[in-house]
Write an enzyme that holds these catalytic residues in place. Structure first.
Site, PDB file in Angstrom:
ATOM      1  N   ASP A  36       0.844  -1.192   0.000  1.00  0.00           N
ATOM      2  CA  ASP A  36       0.000   0.000   0.000  1.00  0.00           C
ATOM      3  C   ASP A  36       0.879   1.241   0.000  1.00  0.00           C
ATOM      4  O   ASP A  36       2.012   1.193  -0.483  1.00  0.00           O
ATOM      5  CB  ASP A  36      -0.933  -0.034   1.223  1.00  0.00           C
ATOM      6  CG  ASP A  36      -2.303   0.534   0.915  1.00  0.00           C
ATOM      7  OD1 ASP A  36      -2.399   1.776   0.813  1.00  0.00           O
ATOM      8  OD2 ASP A  36      -3.267  -0.239   0.794  1.00  0.00           O
ATOM      9  N   HIS A  76      -3.797   5.554   3.693  1.00  0.00           N
ATOM     10  CA  HIS A  76      -4.611   4.472   3.144  1.00  0.00           C
ATOM     11  C   HIS A  76      -4.203   3.127   3.736  1.00  0.00           C
ATOM     12  O   HIS A  76      -5.050   2.340   4.185  1.00  0.00           O
ATOM     13  CB  HIS A  76      -4.457   4.477   1.616  1.00  0.00           C
ATOM     14  CG  HIS A  76      -5.402   3.606   0.874  1.00  0.00           C
ATOM     15  ND1 HIS A  76      -5.104   2.299   0.538  1.00  0.00           N
ATOM     16  CD2 HIS A  76      -6.646   3.828   0.386  1.00  0.00           C
ATOM     17  CE1 HIS A  76      -6.118   1.773  -0.134  1.00  0.00           C
ATOM     18  NE2 HIS A  76      -7.070   2.675  -0.236  1.00  0.00           N
ATOM     19  N   SER A 284     -11.247  -0.862  -1.606  1.00  0.00           N
ATOM     20  CA  SER A 284     -10.042  -0.874  -0.777  1.00  0.00           C
ATOM     21  C   SER A 284     -10.332  -1.375   0.631  1.00  0.00           C
ATOM     22  O   SER A 284      -9.460  -1.936   1.292  1.00  0.00           O
ATOM     23  CB  SER A 284      -9.451   0.543  -0.670  1.00  0.00           C
ATOM     24  OG  SER A 284      -8.806   0.917  -1.849  1.00  0.00           O
TER      25      SER A 284
END
Length: 498
Positions: A36, A76, A284
């Site tokens: 990520d 994220h 996600s």
């Protein structure tokens, strides 16, 4: 997060993890690789599950050590990590799906080179599950090819990870289904247009809401394998609660607390504890839930191969939104949908199926068979279909696990084409739909012709357990009559199975 403007979730529409947890299964011994933008490794709710071996590809330029993937870019990945591996039972924050799993992080998205991608996907052969909540940029409608190094890396990880049992690769299906509000109702992106999510060894995860309906942005695709849960817009509607990145000036993460950053979230509806946020969503967020379910499964049955796990997940998946028109009952008694895959992940059901499982073996015993044809054939311009027939014999594959189709066409705008693959029993799977392509990366007008098809690859999941031998038909139709003409110049079907 629950919003009073939206109805509560539907009972039974969940990952079915409670009885698994109550039986003592929490992901112990399962190692997750989080590929990520980075993870805040010293977050209070993640730190107990951090294992050594994380790699910071920005080391030397972001002031952090080579094994520290945190920093201002790690928003994220920190949210993703919490959904998998936030430590439960510690009186802090939240619990991940596999609260005692361990993880390593790779901030590949912060420095996206091919070499870094290969390292992130393959360097640690002890990784059980590689979670990848990323892909090509959403919203163009165009066909996007991954570099050859990506396919080599996935193939290597399947063959060599976990002492030959294979690393499981979980990918987000993508968030580009929106229509831009144009006069047409055609969706923009399809997960099968993004080659990061359609390798035969990957598990592509779509997003559904807490009532079992499709998340409006979640991309369709014949390549889908499973669904898991996500939210709407995360501001006035339901979303996912997870760990959040934190910085000294309240400027990092999805819950910065001041409402004035790139994530304009105020404490009036986010959480007062800035180490957590309740506004995460997208596919996600769905993908790491499946990674967590796999971690639970592999704690209980660590000798399952990647092929075993994929098939167990399909057999145990929960059919959701059962009246949805996309559901097909296949000739091998699987329910499959190009919106939901085989259904939503179900941890307890997966462990039950695995309890009597006979292994399929790993990559070394996977059979492949290919059929190709380079005869030029014209696509009709009157609205009728071109049907390409492939008669397969001698394949040695009695139970398909995945099918790949590569196709080339000189049609000037393949966005006009509708394509489907049909088995001998006439069950048909849509692999390409009419759609527009856009000039910018984020569904930006104006429209443009979609890129030409040059050995464009698609993956088809729904013919699980079919025999490869038989007559397969590829039906191709130009949905816009009287405009561009074109031909199919090449196609190749590849079957994977046993």
């Amino acid at each position: 997060m629950f919003s009073s403007t939206q109805s509560a979730g539907t009972a039974g529409i969940d990952l079915n993890v409670m009885s698994t947890w109550q039986s003592g299964i929490s992901g112990k011994g399962s190692l997750i690789g989080i590929v990520d933008d980075g993870v805040l490794l010293d977050h209070e709710d993640l730190l107990p599950n951090v294992q050594s071996g994380s790699i910071n590809f920005l080391s030397g330029s972001n002031g952090l050590s080579s094994n520290d993937t945190g920093g201002s870019l790690a928003n994220h990945g920190t949210a993703v990590a919490g959904l998998i591996s936030a430590r439960g039972g510690n009186s802090l924050g939240v619990s991940g799906v596999a609260p005692c799993s361990q993880f390593v992080a790779y901030n590949y998205l912060s420095k996206s080179t091919d070499a870094n991608m290969t390292t992130a996907l393959t360097t640690n052969k002890d990784v059980y599950v590689s979670n990848n909540s990323w892909g090509n940029v959403d919203g163009s409608g165009d066909f996007k090819s991954a570099p050859s190094t990506f396919f080599a890396a996935i193939t290597s990880g399947l063959a060599n990870g976990r002492d030959g049992k294979g690393t499981l690769y979980v990918f987000a299906a993508g968030n580009g289904a929106g229509t831009l509000g144009e006069a047409t109702n055609f969706e923009v992106d399809n997960s099968n247009y993004d080659s990061f999510s359609h390798h035969y060894g990957t598990i592509s995860v779509a997003g559904v809401l807490n009532n079992g309906t499709r998340a409006s942005y979640s991309e369709k695709g014949a390549n889908l394998w499973l669904s898991a849960f996500t939210g709407r817009d995360g501001v006035t509607n339901t979303a996912l609660t997870t760990t959040d990145n934190i910085g000294s000036n309240l400027e990092w993460g999805y819950n910065p607390g001041d409402g004035s950053t790139a994530y304009p979230i105020s404490t009036s509806y986010n959480l007062p504890d800035l180490k957590y946020n309740n506004s995460f969503n997208g596919t996600s967020g769905a993908a790491p839930q499946v990674s967590g379910v796999i971690a639970l499964l592999l704690e209980k049955y660590p000798n399952l191969t990647w092929r075993d796990v994929k098939k167990i997940l399909a057999k145990s998946a929960k059919k959701i939104n059962s009246s949805h028109s996309s559901w097909i009952l296949t000739g091998q008694s699987y329910h499959f949908s190009n919106v939901f895959g085989f259904g939503s992940a179900d941890a307890t059901a997966a462990i039950s199926v695995a309890s009597t499982w006979s292994t399929l073996g790993g990559s070394s015993s996977l059979k492949t068979f290919s059929y190709e044809n380079s005869t030029q054939q014209a696509i009709p311009t009157d609205g009728s279909s071109l049907v390409l027939s492939a008669v397969i014999s001698g394949s040695g594959i009695t139970k398909i696990e995945s099918i790949s189709l590569e196709i080339s066409s000189d049609h000037s705008n393949p966005g006009e084409l509708v394509m489907a693959l049909q088995a001998s029993d006439t069950i048909q799977m849509e692999i390409h739909e009419k759609h527009n392509c856009y000039s910018g990366p984020k569904k930006t007008l104006p429209t443009k012709n979609c890129s030409s098809l040059s050995k464009q690859a698609y993956s088809i999941s729904g013919f699980l357990d079919y025999p490869a031998n038989g007559t397969w038909k590829i039906e191709i139709k130009d949905a816009v009559t009287g405009t561009s003409a074109g031909n199919i110049t090449y196609y190749k079907l590849t079957f994977y199975g046993s």
